[in-house]
Design an enzyme around this catalytic site. Structure first.
Site, PDB file in Angstrom:
ATOM      1  N   GLN A  55      -4.907  -0.218  -0.938  1.00  0.00           N
ATOM      2  CA  GLN A  55      -3.859  -1.040  -0.300  1.00  0.00           C
ATOM      3  C   GLN A  55      -2.954  -1.657  -1.372  1.00  0.00           C
ATOM      4  OE1 GLN A  55      -7.324  -1.712   1.050  1.00  0.00           O
ATOM      5  NE2 GLN A  55      -6.854   0.098   2.214  1.00  0.00           N
ATOM      6  N   GLY A  78      -5.943   5.776   1.920  1.00  0.00           N
ATOM      7  CA  GLY A  78      -5.773   7.220   1.907  1.00  0.00           C
ATOM      8  C   GLY A  78      -5.088   7.576   0.605  1.00  0.00           C
ATOM      9  N   HIS A  79      -5.860   8.035  -0.361  1.00  0.00           N
ATOM     10  CA  HIS A  79      -5.278   8.356  -1.673  1.00  0.00           C
ATOM     11  C   HIS A  79      -5.087   9.863  -1.787  1.00  0.00           C
ATOM     12  CE1 HIS A  79      -6.654   4.289  -3.522  1.00  0.00           C
ATOM     13  NE2 HIS A  79      -5.736   4.170  -2.596  1.00  0.00           N
ATOM     14  N   THR A  80      -3.824  10.254  -1.895  1.00  0.00           N
ATOM     15  CA  THR A  80      -3.499  11.678  -1.901  1.00  0.00           C
ATOM     16  C   THR A  80      -3.280  12.158  -3.327  1.00  0.00           C
ATOM     17  OG1 THR A  80      -2.402  11.302   0.200  1.00  0.00           O
ATOM     18  CG2 THR A  80      -1.923  13.393  -0.904  1.00  0.00           C
ATOM     19  N   PRO A 112       4.108   7.205  11.303  1.00  0.00           N
ATOM     20  CA  PRO A 112       5.305   7.160  10.449  1.00  0.00           C
ATOM     21  C   PRO A 112       5.381   5.801   9.761  1.00  0.00           C
ATOM     22  CG  PRO A 112       5.902   7.296  12.798  1.00  0.00           C
ATOM     23  CD  PRO A 112       4.401   7.315  12.725  1.00  0.00           C
ATOM     24  N   GLY A 150       0.835  -1.198   0.000  1.00  0.00           N
ATOM     25  CA  GLY A 150       0.000   0.000   0.000  1.00  0.00           C
ATOM     26  C   GLY A 150       0.868   1.244   0.000  1.00  0.00           C
ATOM     27  N   ASP A 151       0.233   2.405  -0.093  1.00  0.00           N
ATOM     28  CA  ASP A 151       0.938   3.691  -0.076  1.00  0.00           C
ATOM     29  C   ASP A 151       1.950   3.820  -1.208  1.00  0.00           C
ATOM     30  OD1 ASP A 151      -0.442   4.280   2.312  1.00  0.00           O
ATOM     31  OD2 ASP A 151       1.068   3.183   3.459  1.00  0.00           O
ATOM     32  N   GLU A 152       1.686   3.186  -2.329  1.00  0.00           N
ATOM     33  CA  GLU A 152       2.632   3.252  -3.453  1.00  0.00           C
ATOM     34  C   GLU A 152       2.489   4.556  -4.234  1.00  0.00           C
ATOM     35  OE1 GLU A 152       0.371   0.838  -3.164  1.00  0.00           O
ATOM     36  OE2 GLU A 152       1.376  -1.095  -2.955  1.00  0.00           O
ATOM     37  N   LYS A 177      -0.733   5.394  -5.453  1.00  0.00           N
ATOM     38  CA  LYS A 177      -1.752   5.064  -6.463  1.00  0.00           C
ATOM     39  C   LYS A 177      -2.624   6.270  -6.782  1.00  0.00           C
ATOM     40  CE  LYS A 177      -3.240   1.649  -3.911  1.00  0.00           C
ATOM     41  NZ  LYS A 177      -2.176   1.619  -2.906  1.00  0.00           N
ATOM     42  N   LEU A 193      10.478   8.530  -7.627  1.00  0.00           N
ATOM     43  CA  LEU A 193      11.880   8.328  -7.990  1.00  0.00           C
ATOM     44  C   LEU A 193      12.743   9.472  -7.453  1.00  0.00           C
ATOM     45  CD1 LEU A 193      13.802   6.461  -9.631  1.00  0.00           C
ATOM     46  CD2 LEU A 193      13.516   8.047 -11.532  1.00  0.00           C
ATOM     47  N   THR A 229      -4.663  -6.688   5.234  1.00  0.00           N
ATOM     48  CA  THR A 229      -5.994  -6.136   5.422  1.00  0.00           C
ATOM     49  C   THR A 229      -6.999  -7.252   5.113  1.00  0.00           C
ATOM     50  OG1 THR A 229      -7.428  -4.245   4.950  1.00  0.00           O
ATOM     51  CG2 THR A 229      -6.198  -5.154   3.076  1.00  0.00           C
ATOM     52  N   GLY A 251      -1.687   9.023  10.038  1.00  0.00           N
ATOM     53  CA  GLY A 251      -0.559   9.895  10.370  1.00  0.00           C
ATOM     54  C   GLY A 251       0.630   9.143  10.952  1.00  0.00           C
TER      55      GLY A 251
END
Ligand code: IMP
Length: 432
Positions: free
Chosen positions: A230, A42-44, A310, A14-16, A18, A338, A245, A308
């Site tokens: 994820q 959480g998609h930013t 780390p 997850g957190d790649e 996306k 990158l 998950t 939030g």
């Protein structure tokens, strides 16, 4: 967007990144579908310097004239949904975007969140308890009810009689667990029922048959993008169980959670970060506990978008990436962040594991087996230039191009998109 129906899947834990890739693809897509997970994601997306974080809504919501679908495989927290819809400015209706929520998606009730937190707390005090480090969003407890066939579905929120029946049963059962097992006060049926009806009134205009919506979009040649949440290594079947998950994050999950048959997909896109991160507990062979890990965290702003927390940081793991390629059938890789690797003395890439003194390039997807592996690294030179302004592959420093070339050679999959900065425009497209 190149092909008709595409699935975008996280290749790691997850957190790649996306969200930003979906955002880039959603520019050309007609339909964007979320099909699994819930508000644990959480998609930013950063547009013109403004940060948008979606937990439930498909990232395509930022474009006008899209159809955004929340599929049956999602577990939907109505409180979160209402706050995200109300937070959109301008409102989706004003930009012509339609939002459809599957009638068959399951509702994350407040007691699911409570049980999620209580069960994690209890495990911390147990002698044999495995703490997962969940997001506390009630995901696992909601899927438990789904598979135990007592879950409340979105359509029930708009049917007072059915809702009453199902909620009475659930309140009775959950109160046994809350009061007798955890020793905390039980739920008040009347309050919960009224709240659920008010959610139903808000949601009614969005509830629909997502399967028919997607089917007719595909039939009429529209471009459809399935947005995974994820990542492969958090998948309930294929991830590092039990530190996963509770949903199907891999490409196969699109078929059940999005209700589209496998033969109708044109391409699966894998999203991988140029290094690795993980939140929560569980094995992470290439985790770096030293200065490099710290530098990755600071430069990559690696703090959870949902909690939030780390993130744990480490080097790119080709063994795990090849596993994700195999499970998902990636036709192309989108490599994000990158730019975070600029200025390191040395870049490490894990190309094998040592298990009981023997070298292996296979990924053991059991958390217990993975815990005992020692990563085998190859070393690469970094680059010192700021690459965030590069817009073509050829503008990248030769060491960065070599790093990407190595990933392509080791996985057999082309890297078609490269993220070089956090903004929507900080992207290199290569035949994507
Ligand atoms: P749950 O999904 O809240 O039950 O959490 C199970 C595990 O998945 C925990 O280790 C979480 O940190 C992790 N997890 C869940 N959602 C995400 C995500 O969107 N990104 C990264 N990790 C996640």
């Amino acid at each position: 967007m190149k092909n008709g129906v595409q699935a975008l899947i996280g290749a790691q834990w997850g957190d790649e990144g996306k969200g930003r890739v979906v955002d880039a693809l959603a520019r050309d897509a007609d339909v964007v579908v979320r099909y699994q997970g819930g508000a644990n994601a959480g998609h930013t997306v950063i547009v013109e310097g403004k940060k948008h974080v979606f937990h439930l809504l498909p990232s395509g919501m930022l474009y006008p004239d899209r159809l955004c679908v929340i599929g049956n495989g999602v577990v939907l927290d109505p409180e979160q949904f209402i706050s995200e819809v109300n937070g959109l400015e301008p409102a989706p209706e004003k930009i012509g975007t339609r939002l459809v929520v599957s009638n068959n998606a399951h509702v994350v009730m407040p007691y699911h969140k409570q049980l999620d937190v209580l069960s994690e707390q209890a495990r911390k005090t147990m002698r044999h308890g495995a703490v997962i480090g969940t997001t506390g969003r009630g995901i696992g407890s909601c899927y438990v009810d789904k598979y135990n066939r007592v879950g409340i579905r979105i359509e029930d929120l708009a049917s007072p009689k059915i809702l009453e029946e199902k909620l009475r049963m659930n309140v009775e059962e959950k109160n046994l667990i809350l009061e007798k097992l955890y020793g905390v006060p039980g739920l008040n049926f009347d309050e919960l029922y009224e709240t659920s009806l008010s959610w139903g009134r808000f949601m009614e205009r969005y509830i629909g048959d997502s399967s028919c919506e997607i089917d007719s979009a595909v039939k009429s040649g529209k471009k459809v993008l399935f947005e995974g949440a994820q990542g492969t290594l958090l998948d309930v079947d294929h991830g590092t169980y039990p530190f996963v998950t509770s949903s199907s994050c891999v490409s196969g999950g699109c078929c059940t959670g999005g209700a589209l048959s496998p033969g109708r997909f044109d391409r699966v896109i894998g999203v991988a970060k140029a290094y690795c991160t993980r939140v929560g507990e569980g094995p992470f062979p290439t985790e770096d506990h030293g200065a490099s890990g710290e530098r990755l965290r600071e430069r990559g702003a690696e703090y959870g978008a949902t909690t939030g927390r780390p993130r744990r940081c480490g080097w790119l793991d080709i063994v795990a990436l090849n596993y994700a390629v195999r499970i998902n059938g990636f036709g192309v890789i989108a490599l994000t962040k990158l730019d975070v690797l600029s200025g390191f003395d040395e870049l490490k890439v894990c190309t094998g594991y040592e298990i009981d003194g023997l070298r292996s390039v296979g990924f053991p997807n059991s958390a217990y087996a993975l815990d005992g592996v020692a990563p085998v690294y190859e070393s690469f030179p970094s680059w010192w230039e700021d690459i965030s302004k590069c817009r073509t592959f050829d503008e990248l420093p030769v060491t960065a191009r070599d790093y990407i070339g190595f990933i392509e050679k080791s996985t057999g999959v082309p890297v078609g998109l490269i993220g070089v900065g956090p903004g929507r425009e900080d992207t290199i497209f290569r035949d994507f």
